[in-house]
Design an enzyme around this catalytic site. Sequence first.
Site, PDB file in Angstrom:
ATOM      1  N   HIS A  39       4.275   3.967  12.741  1.00  0.00           N
ATOM      2  CA  HIS A  39       3.153   4.913  12.756  1.00  0.00           C
ATOM      3  C   HIS A  39       3.484   6.207  13.499  1.00  0.00           C
ATOM      4  O   HIS A  39       2.634   6.776  14.179  1.00  0.00           O
ATOM      5  CB  HIS A  39       1.896   4.262  13.360  1.00  0.00           C
ATOM      6  CG  HIS A  39       1.195   3.344  12.417  1.00  0.00           C
ATOM      7  ND1 HIS A  39       0.008   2.713  12.712  1.00  0.00           N
ATOM      8  CD2 HIS A  39       1.520   2.928  11.155  1.00  0.00           C
ATOM      9  CE1 HIS A  39      -0.373   1.964  11.687  1.00  0.00           C
ATOM     10  NE2 HIS A  39       0.525   2.070  10.736  1.00  0.00           N
TER      11      HIS A  39
ATOM     12  N   HIS B  23       0.836  -1.218   0.000  1.00  0.00           N
ATOM     13  CA  HIS B  23       0.000   0.000   0.000  1.00  0.00           C
ATOM     14  C   HIS B  23       0.860   1.253   0.000  1.00  0.00           C
ATOM     15  O   HIS B  23       1.975   1.263   0.530  1.00  0.00           O
ATOM     16  CB  HIS B  23      -0.965   0.003   1.187  1.00  0.00           C
ATOM     17  CG  HIS B  23      -0.322   0.173   2.532  1.00  0.00           C
ATOM     18  ND1 HIS B  23      -0.113   1.401   3.112  1.00  0.00           N
ATOM     19  CD2 HIS B  23       0.166  -0.735   3.416  1.00  0.00           C
ATOM     20  CE1 HIS B  23       0.460   1.252   4.300  1.00  0.00           C
ATOM     21  NE2 HIS B  23       0.646  -0.044   4.504  1.00  0.00           N
TER      22      HIS B  23
ATOM     23  N   ASP C  58       6.599   1.804   6.199  1.00  0.00           N
ATOM     24  CA  ASP C  58       5.209   1.323   6.179  1.00  0.00           C
ATOM     25  C   ASP C  58       4.371   2.213   5.266  1.00  0.00           C
ATOM     26  O   ASP C  58       3.791   3.177   5.721  1.00  0.00           O
ATOM     27  CB  ASP C  58       4.629   1.329   7.597  1.00  0.00           C
ATOM     28  CG  ASP C  58       3.185   0.861   7.637  1.00  0.00           C
ATOM     29  OD1 ASP C  58       2.764   0.132   6.722  1.00  0.00           O
ATOM     30  OD2 ASP C  58       2.476   1.239   8.580  1.00  0.00           O
TER      31      ASP C  58
ATOM     32  N   GLU D  33       4.907  -5.819   3.724  1.00  0.00           N
ATOM     33  CA  GLU D  33       4.432  -4.884   4.747  1.00  0.00           C
ATOM     34  C   GLU D  33       5.536  -4.522   5.732  1.00  0.00           C
ATOM     35  O   GLU D  33       6.672  -4.979   5.611  1.00  0.00           O
ATOM     36  CB  GLU D  33       3.246  -5.504   5.505  1.00  0.00           C
ATOM     37  CG  GLU D  33       1.895  -4.979   5.059  1.00  0.00           C
ATOM     38  CD  GLU D  33       1.639  -3.541   5.502  1.00  0.00           C
ATOM     39  OE1 GLU D  33       2.510  -2.916   6.141  1.00  0.00           O
ATOM     40  OE2 GLU D  33       0.541  -3.036   5.222  1.00  0.00           O
TER      41      GLU D  33
ATOM     42  N   GLU E 127      -5.105   1.511   3.048  1.00  0.00           N
ATOM     43  CA  GLU E 127      -4.815   0.378   3.942  1.00  0.00           C
ATOM     44  C   GLU E 127      -4.898   0.827   5.398  1.00  0.00           C
ATOM     45  O   GLU E 127      -5.401   0.093   6.252  1.00  0.00           O
ATOM     46  CB  GLU E 127      -3.428  -0.187   3.634  1.00  0.00           C
ATOM     47  CG  GLU E 127      -3.130  -1.532   4.302  1.00  0.00           C
ATOM     48  CD  GLU E 127      -2.508  -1.414   5.685  1.00  0.00           C
ATOM     49  OE1 GLU E 127      -2.368  -2.441   6.372  1.00  0.00           O
ATOM     50  OE2 GLU E 127      -2.154  -0.287   6.100  1.00  0.00           O
ATOM     51  N   GLU E 128      -4.389   2.013   5.663  1.00  0.00           N
ATOM     52  CA  GLU E 128      -4.374   2.508   7.042  1.00  0.00           C
ATOM     53  C   GLU E 128      -5.771   2.873   7.547  1.00  0.00           C
ATOM     54  O   GLU E 128      -5.984   3.025   8.745  1.00  0.00           O
ATOM     55  CB  GLU E 128      -3.438   3.717   7.163  1.00  0.00           C
ATOM     56  CG  GLU E 128      -1.991   3.463   6.750  1.00  0.00           C
ATOM     57  CD  GLU E 128      -1.250   2.518   7.677  1.00  0.00           C
ATOM     58  OE1 GLU E 128      -1.855   2.020   8.655  1.00  0.00           O
ATOM     59  OE2 GLU E 128      -0.063   2.262   7.430  1.00  0.00           O
TER      60      GLU E 128
END
Length: 296
Positions: free
Chosen positions: A221, A78, A90, A149, A122-123
Amino acid sequence: LRAIINPQVAHPIDSAAEDVIRANLMREIAALGLRPEIREAFACRPSQRVASIECGQVRNIVFSIGPDHGPAVLAAGHYDSVQAGPGVTDDGIGVSVLLEVARELSRAHLTRRVIFLISDGEELALLGAYEFAQHDPLMHDVEALIELEARGTRGPAVFFESNEPNADAVHAYATVARPVANSIMADIYRLLPNSTDVTVLKRPGLDVINIAVLEGLENYHTPQDSFASQDLRSVQHMGDEALTVISAWASASDRGEQQTLVYTDILSRFFISAPAWLAFAMLALSTLERLELGGI
């Protein structure tokens, strides 16, 4: 990777910053001599944990190599990030590796075509992959799936999720030069509440290999998911694994082997596997021997 995530800023779904990243991606894919398409849709997905529905405007990027029609391998990652950080690992790592694999294999003679899905959202509830799985006709031809990923920014690329029966997936991974995998890890992952695009793309009979970088969780994140925290050895390792797996799958027809294997690497130098029934039988014999010795 630097050409794609430029500028190095957060680019969540349906944002102006994501428009820039998507334009970068389209330019890089076209430079490989391939023809990327943007599949745009307003997607909604019911939450699996709470009574809610997540919706968003997704713009998936899709392109392929190999035969024009017929059975396919789906290679996915993604390109959206969380709002807190630029998502260099990510999932910039997965996207950049997929483009390099496409470059490497674009002139190879492939038995099965490879469909590359650079998903959006995706998130936010896996929206792009969910839309692809539910409504894109290309999904009907997919026989095998590899997802790239990250849940960190460094360390080896780990084969942490598969399907059952998993023999076809395990055999495709078996020739990786520096394997990092363990079937116990896959069993544990199934019990966790975590999810990736594989969660919505998988289906019965689909061979699955999910690979991720897992170390450096403190950067995950956050604004620290940047080039400064990324280890290029992780990018190389993921690339080596992905190229091996995709090449193995795309160069042969589906094996259709209906068997579940247990597997592990040995010091990341060797990869061994065995039928699950055999492993359980050996475990039972070992337990009986220990009980007998204890009685003596």
